[in-house]
Design an enzyme around this catalytic site. Structure first.
Site, PDB file in Angstrom:
ATOM      1  N   LYS A  13      26.390 -10.272   8.074  1.00 50.84           N
ATOM      2  CA  LYS A  13      26.562 -10.143   6.455  1.00 50.84           C
ATOM      3  C   LYS A  13      25.065  -9.429   5.817  1.00 50.84           C
ATOM      4  O   LYS A  13      25.517  -8.959   4.881  1.00 50.84           O
ATOM      5  CB  LYS A  13      26.120 -11.802   5.885  1.00 50.84           C
ATOM      6  CG  LYS A  13      27.218 -12.913   6.297  1.00 50.84           C
ATOM      7  CD  LYS A  13      26.982 -14.337   5.726  1.00 50.84           C
ATOM      8  CE  LYS A  13      25.866 -15.140   5.956  1.00 50.84           C
ATOM      9  NZ  LYS A  13      25.795 -15.108   7.642  1.00 50.84           N
ATOM     10  N   ARG A  70      26.456 -22.212   0.727  1.00 52.16           N
ATOM     11  CA  ARG A  70      26.461 -22.682   1.998  1.00 52.16           C
ATOM     12  C   ARG A  70      27.209 -24.086   2.219  1.00 52.16           C
ATOM     13  O   ARG A  70      27.252 -24.568   3.125  1.00 52.16           O
ATOM     14  CB  ARG A  70      25.375 -22.679   2.924  1.00 52.16           C
ATOM     15  CG  ARG A  70      25.091 -21.520   3.608  1.00 52.16           C
ATOM     16  CD  ARG A  70      23.635 -21.308   4.501  1.00 52.16           C
ATOM     17  NE  ARG A  70      23.412 -20.700   5.439  1.00 52.16           N
ATOM     18  CZ  ARG A  70      23.017 -19.492   5.502  1.00 52.16           C
ATOM     19  NH1 ARG A  70      22.562 -18.865   4.687  1.00 52.16           N
ATOM     20  NH2 ARG A  70      22.777 -18.933   6.730  1.00 52.16           N
ATOM     21  N   ARG A  74      18.690  -9.508  18.051  1.00 52.71           N
ATOM     22  CA  ARG A  74      18.310  -9.363  16.841  1.00 52.71           C
ATOM     23  C   ARG A  74      16.576 -10.114  16.819  1.00 52.71           C
ATOM     24  O   ARG A  74      15.912  -9.645  16.256  1.00 52.71           O
ATOM     25  CB  ARG A  74      18.951 -10.064  15.594  1.00 52.71           C
ATOM     26  CG  ARG A  74      18.532  -9.591  14.249  1.00 52.71           C
ATOM     27  CD  ARG A  74      19.419 -10.118  13.060  1.00 52.71           C
ATOM     28  NE  ARG A  74      19.487 -11.663  12.810  1.00 52.71           N
ATOM     29  CZ  ARG A  74      20.222 -12.271  11.842  1.00 52.71           C
ATOM     30  NH1 ARG A  74      21.048 -11.550  11.202  1.00 52.71           N
ATOM     31  NH2 ARG A  74      20.124 -13.265  11.737  1.00 52.71           N
ATOM     32  N   ARG A 129      12.288 -12.529  14.537  1.00 45.42           N
ATOM     33  CA  ARG A 129      12.471 -13.872  13.835  1.00 45.42           C
ATOM     34  C   ARG A 129      12.917 -15.042  14.661  1.00 45.42           C
ATOM     35  O   ARG A 129      13.625 -14.985  15.462  1.00 45.42           O
ATOM     36  CB  ARG A 129      13.808 -13.533  13.114  1.00 45.42           C
ATOM     37  CG  ARG A 129      14.034 -13.641  11.468  1.00 45.42           C
ATOM     38  CD  ARG A 129      15.366 -13.463  11.035  1.00 45.42           C
ATOM     39  NE  ARG A 129      16.154 -14.603  10.995  1.00 45.42           N
ATOM     40  CZ  ARG A 129      17.198 -14.900  10.148  1.00 45.42           C
ATOM     41  NH1 ARG A 129      17.750 -13.737   9.587  1.00 45.42           N
ATOM     42  NH2 ARG A 129      17.900 -15.935   9.966  1.00 45.42           N
ATOM     43  N   ARG A 165      22.300 -23.811  14.239  1.00 45.39           N
ATOM     44  CA  ARG A 165      22.642 -22.906  12.821  1.00 45.39           C
ATOM     45  C   ARG A 165      24.083 -22.899  12.890  1.00 45.39           C
ATOM     46  O   ARG A 165      24.720 -23.009  11.898  1.00 45.39           O
ATOM     47  CB  ARG A 165      21.937 -21.694  13.044  1.00 45.39           C
ATOM     48  CG  ARG A 165      20.462 -21.918  12.533  1.00 45.39           C
ATOM     49  CD  ARG A 165      19.556 -20.565  12.997  1.00 45.39           C
ATOM     50  NE  ARG A 165      20.266 -19.597  12.287  1.00 45.39           N
ATOM     51  CZ  ARG A 165      19.737 -18.286  12.505  1.00 45.39           C
ATOM     52  NH1 ARG A 165      19.216 -17.882  13.954  1.00 45.39           N
ATOM     53  NH2 ARG A 165      20.201 -17.197  11.838  1.00 45.39           N
TER      54      ARG A 165
END
Ligand code: AMP
Length: 190
Positions: free
Chosen positions: A14, A89, A128, A134, A146
């Site tokens: 996204k 969401r 990532r 992160r 998640r």
């Protein structure tokens, strides 16, 4: 105004695709995840509150998220439109967005979903996490949580937008350019 919702599970791409859509159509890109992370970095009250949820891979409560999103939209009174990335969401957030935009005499033009299967998402997020540092991308348990939150609370939004005739879905696996072209096509489809 062109108001787009880019939709998909964590790791669907996204963020990357939103930046391209922003540049192509001249929109303002609003990512609630990016805004939360900036607040965590700046150690604001909002950041402190959001962090406790984000670290567990849970959604930040609607009340906090909706208020934040609305205040960000209000900062851009002259915008041609928005690309919403990671918002809404929950059904409650989608309803709030509809009401908020209606008060501004505008609406969501289209919601486009990026479809990517779960094992591919986990692979992408762990890669990532190594690159970006992160925290919520570095632990497989948090990542799975998640994705579970997405399936439970966010995926039902497909029906919400389908019922408004605004839903498009595209394959989110392939070359980045190829996916961008699929998105443009879906956005411009009458
Ligand atoms: P993202 O960068 O979009 O993957 O978001 C990172 C994290 O921020 C999510 O796992 C949630 O904890 C939180 N978050 C971002 N956007 C929202 C939202 N619209 N509603 C609730 N929580 C959110």
């Amino acid at each position: 105004m062109l108001n787009l919702v880019l939709f998909g599970p964590p790791g669907a791409g996204k963020g990357t695709q939103s930046e391209r859509i922003r540049d192509h159509y001249g929109l303002i890109h609003l990512s609630t995840g990016d805004i939360f992370r900036a607040n965590i970095k700046g150690e604001t009250e909002l950041g402190k509150e959001a962090k406790s949820y984000i670290d567990k891979g849970e959604l930040v409560p609607d009340s906090l998220t909706i208020k934040l999103l609305e205040s960000e939209v209000d900062k851009h009174q002259d915008a041609n439109g928005f690309i919403f990335d990671g918002f809404p969401r929950t059904v409650h957030q989608a309803e709030a967005l509809d009401k908020f935009l209606a008060r501004k005499q505008t609406e969501v033009t289209k919601m486009v979903a990026l479809e990517v299967e779960e094992e591919e998402l986990i692979k992408r997020l762990l890669a990532r996490g190594k690159e970006s540092g992160r925290a919520d991308d570095q632990n497989e348990g948090i990542i799975r949580n998640r994705i579970e939150e997405y399936q439970k609370k966010t995926a039902p939004l497909k029906d919400y937008y389908r019922n408004q005739d605004k839903f498009e879905s595209i394959d989110g696996v392939g070359e980045i350019d190829e996916i961008t072209n699929r998105l443009y096509h879906a956005i411009e489809k009458k």
